[in-house]
Design an enzyme around this catalytic site. Structure first.
Site, short mmCIF file in Angstrom:
data_model
loop_
_atom_site.label_atom_id
_atom_site.label_comp_id
_atom_site.label_asym_id
_atom_site.label_seq_id
_atom_site.Cartn_x
_atom_site.Cartn_y
_atom_site.Cartn_z
N GLY A 67 92.49 26.59 -69.20
CA GLY A 67 92.42 25.93 -70.51
C GLY A 67 93.67 25.11 -70.80
O GLY A 67 94.66 25.14 -70.05
N ASP A 68 93.59 24.32 -71.89
CA ASP A 68 94.71 23.50 -72.36
C ASP A 68 95.21 22.48 -71.35
O ASP A 68 96.39 22.14 -71.31
CB ASP A 68 95.89 24.41 -72.80
CG ASP A 68 95.49 25.37 -73.89
OD1 ASP A 68 94.61 25.00 -74.69
OD2 ASP A 68 96.04 26.48 -73.92
N LYS A 89 92.21 18.26 -72.27
CA LYS A 89 90.83 17.74 -72.38
C LYS A 89 90.67 16.84 -73.60
O LYS A 89 90.02 15.79 -73.53
CB LYS A 89 89.83 18.91 -72.47
CG LYS A 89 89.84 19.80 -71.24
CD LYS A 89 88.96 21.02 -71.40
CE LYS A 89 89.46 22.03 -72.38
NZ LYS A 89 90.68 22.75 -71.97
N ALA A 142 88.87 27.08 -78.98
CA ALA A 142 89.40 25.85 -78.38
C ALA A 142 90.36 25.17 -79.35
O ALA A 142 90.21 25.27 -80.56
CB ALA A 142 88.24 24.90 -78.07
N GLY A 143 91.33 24.48 -78.79
CA GLY A 143 92.23 23.63 -79.58
C GLY A 143 92.47 22.38 -78.75
O GLY A 143 93.17 22.44 -77.75
N HIS A 144 91.83 21.29 -79.14
CA HIS A 144 91.91 20.06 -78.35
C HIS A 144 92.75 19.03 -79.10
O HIS A 144 92.36 18.58 -80.18
CB HIS A 144 90.50 19.51 -78.06
CG HIS A 144 89.71 20.43 -77.17
ND1 HIS A 144 88.43 20.14 -76.76
CD2 HIS A 144 90.03 21.61 -76.60
CE1 HIS A 144 88.00 21.12 -75.98
NE2 HIS A 144 88.94 22.03 -75.88
N THR A 145 93.88 18.67 -78.51
CA THR A 145 94.84 17.80 -79.20
C THR A 145 94.63 16.34 -78.81
O THR A 145 94.46 16.03 -77.63
CB THR A 145 96.28 18.19 -78.81
OG1 THR A 145 96.40 19.60 -78.91
CG2 THR A 145 97.31 17.50 -79.70
N THR A 151 91.73 34.93 -78.89
CA THR A 151 92.22 34.14 -80.02
C THR A 151 91.80 34.78 -81.35
O THR A 151 92.17 34.31 -82.41
CB THR A 151 91.67 32.71 -79.97
OG1 THR A 151 90.24 32.78 -80.02
CG2 THR A 151 92.10 31.99 -78.70
N GLN A 180 87.93 25.52 -73.00
CA GLN A 180 88.57 26.49 -72.11
C GLN A 180 88.69 25.87 -70.70
O GLN A 180 88.83 24.67 -70.58
CB GLN A 180 87.81 27.83 -72.09
CG GLN A 180 87.91 28.60 -73.40
CD GLN A 180 86.95 28.14 -74.48
OE1 GLN A 180 85.75 28.06 -74.25
NE2 GLN A 180 87.45 27.86 -75.66
N ALA A 200 97.62 25.52 -79.06
CA ALA A 200 97.20 24.62 -80.14
C ALA A 200 96.38 25.36 -81.19
O ALA A 200 96.26 24.92 -82.33
CB ALA A 200 96.39 23.46 -79.56
N ARG A 202 100.77 30.65 -79.82
CA ARG A 202 101.43 31.57 -78.89
C ARG A 202 102.10 30.80 -77.75
O ARG A 202 101.55 29.78 -77.30
CB ARG A 202 100.40 32.53 -78.26
CG ARG A 202 99.83 33.54 -79.23
CD ARG A 202 98.77 34.40 -78.57
NE ARG A 202 97.57 33.64 -78.20
CZ ARG A 202 96.53 34.14 -77.57
NH1 ARG A 202 96.54 35.40 -77.20
NH2 ARG A 202 95.48 33.41 -77.30
N ARG A 228 102.74 29.63 -74.15
CA ARG A 228 101.88 29.70 -72.96
C ARG A 228 102.72 30.15 -71.77
O ARG A 228 103.87 29.77 -71.64
CB ARG A 228 101.28 28.33 -72.66
CG ARG A 228 100.32 27.85 -73.75
CD ARG A 228 99.79 26.46 -73.43
NE ARG A 228 98.91 25.97 -74.49
CZ ARG A 228 98.85 24.69 -74.88
NH1 ARG A 228 99.60 23.78 -74.30
NH2 ARG A 228 98.02 24.32 -75.84
#
Ligand code: GDP
Ligand code: IMO
Ligand code: MG
Length: 421
Positions: A11-12, A15, A38-41, A128, A221, A296, A300, A302
């Site tokens: 993940g991260d 994407k 999910a956290g998509h920046t 999460t 993910q 994101a 936390r 990484r």
């Protein structure tokens, strides 16, 4: 035809940025699994946005965005996200659609996630805590409520029935937190959700495909977090792989054309579970600092380490990756030495396969070293002009994986992307 963008690591991988970059060439962007874990920046000009549930194509006025049936949806997060996106002048009535088959995340799913994690002690997954696992359990257990159920006049009765079931489970965990504030927010958000475009997602998308429209499926993910092929049990609860596109949107396999896999130039993982190339030293700390490696969604830190080509070859195989995007190459700019993992030593034996349960065996990565390029590449626009040491690094990975790296991302902004012809 459907192209897919998905993560090849834990993940991260970036994407959000890459989907946003590709979105201008597509008519529909569709999320097919996962949820607010999910956290998509991505960046709209200088503004940083983190999307959790809305597809990352939403800032392109000519695309429509679909939340597919394979997603689990938290109305509360969705409402907040819609408010943020609308503040940019985006008309969600025109460009956001939600499948009626998408399962809902209830407040008690979040409570159950928390209770289950607490009960696991030091075996915890590092979830999460967004209620993902419990919501998918209710889907496969055939208890869950779906977006389409919101339009039924008996929705509240169905909600209360399911909540009672959850309460018994929570009692078993001795979980006694008061969730009435969450419920209040939930019902407000449910009202808001009723006003959005709720559609039959499978007809919606197949009609678009029959009209010759181009669809981009956006994974959440990464493949090493896939429920079947990831580092089980330290995984998420959905199929994050290309096969998940078919079940998560209702499209047939022969519709899929390109599978674009994203990897960082190194590797990260957030949450618990095996990570063979993890660096618990100054180099790992440096990667975290330079790469700004903080979650994101949860904030936390990484875990960081070198790129793992054994895992990447495996994830290319599982997904049928046709091209690769390498992100965060600029993060390696200041490192004198770089390493890539080419095999594992498992109980003293060398192997190039992902073992059944990594965490239960003695496992050591075998590395090949490269000299760093020690040059700032953030402003580079042309692959040919990149430092020679960087090209050696990229070409080795290319050869090893047998899949071409077609794009290099050299910064978080939309325009920081190089194409390799
Ligand atoms: P996703 O979940 O795969 O969309 O990735 P995240 O958004 O969680 O994490 C990727 C992070 O890296 C974000 O903060 C991005 O802004 C940032 N990012 C993406 N591509 C690049 C890149 O090429 N270089 C740098 N330095 N940062 C990047
Ligand atoms: P994006 O889409 C990184 C991780 C969690 C935990 C495990 C299970 O931004 O790449 P869950 O909440 O699904 O029960 O957590 O999976 N995880 C992610 N890690 N990026 C994500 O999403 C993640 N979504 C879940 O940290 O280890
Ligand atoms: Mg993320």
């Amino acid at each position: 035809m459907v192209d897919v963008i998905l993560g090849l690591q834990w993940g991260d991988e970036g994407k959000g940025k890459i989907v946003d970059w590709f979105a201008k060439d597509y008519d529909v962007i569709a999320r097919f699994q996962g949820g607010p874990n999910a956290g998509h920046t991505l960046y709209v000009g200088d503004k940083k946005i983190v999307l959790h549930q809305i597809p990352s194509g939403v800032f392109h006025p000519n695309t429509v965005n679909l939340i597919g049936n394979g997603v689990v949806l938290d109305p509360v997060t969705l409402k907040k996200e819609c408010e943020t996106v609308s503040s940019f002048g985006i008309d969600l009535k025109k460009n956001l659609f939600i499948s009626e088959r998408t399962h809902l995340i209830l407040p008690t799913h979040r409570a159950l996630d928390k209770a289950a994690e607490l009960s696991k002690g030091n075996q915890k997954i590092g979830s999460t805590l967004k209620g993902i696992g419990p919501a998918y359990m209710d889907k496969t257990g055939r208890n869950g409520l779906r977006v389409g159920d919101l339009l039924d006049k008996n929705f509240t009765t169905s909600y209360i029935r399911l909540r009672l079931k959850h309460q018994k489970l929570l009692d078993n965990y001795s979980f006694s937190e008061d969730i009435s504030a969450w419920e209040e927010e939930f019902f407000e958000a449910v009202d808001f959700l009723r006003g959005l475009n709720i559609v039959n997602g499978e007809y919606f998308i197949n009609e678009k495909l029959n009209q010759g429209k181009k669809v981009l499926a956006e994974g959440a993910q990464g493949t090493m977090l896939d429920i079947d092929f990831g580092t089980f049990p330290y995984v998420t609860s959905s199929n994050t792989i290309s096969a998940g596109v078919c079940t998560g949107l209702g499209v047939a396999p022969q519709r899929i054309r390109e599978v674009i896999g994203i990897t960082k130039a190194y590797c990260t993982r957030v949450g618990s579970g095996p990570f063979p190339t993890e660096l618990n030293d100054e180099t790992g700390e440096e990667l975290r600092k330079v790469g700004n490696e903080f979650g994101a969604t949860t904030g936390r830190p990484r875990r960081c380490g070198w790129i793992d080509l054994v895992a990447l070859r495996y994830t290319c195989m599982i997904n049928g990756v046709t091209k690769i995007v390498m992100t965060k190459a600029d993060v390696l700019d200041g490192f004198n030495e770089l390493k890539v993992c080419t095999s594992y030593r498992l109980n003293g034996r060398e192997s190039t396969e992902i073992p059944f349960q990594m965490e239960k065996i003695s496992m050591e990565p075998v590395y090949k070293s490269f000299s760093g390029w020690n040059k700032d590449i953030c402003a580079a626009k042309d692959y040919e002009k990149l430092p020679e040491n960087m090209k050696l690094y990229i070409e080795f990975i290319n050869q090893f994986l047998g899949v071409p790296i077609r794009y290099i991302s050299n910064g978080p902004k939309r325009e920081q992307l190089l194409t390799i012809e």
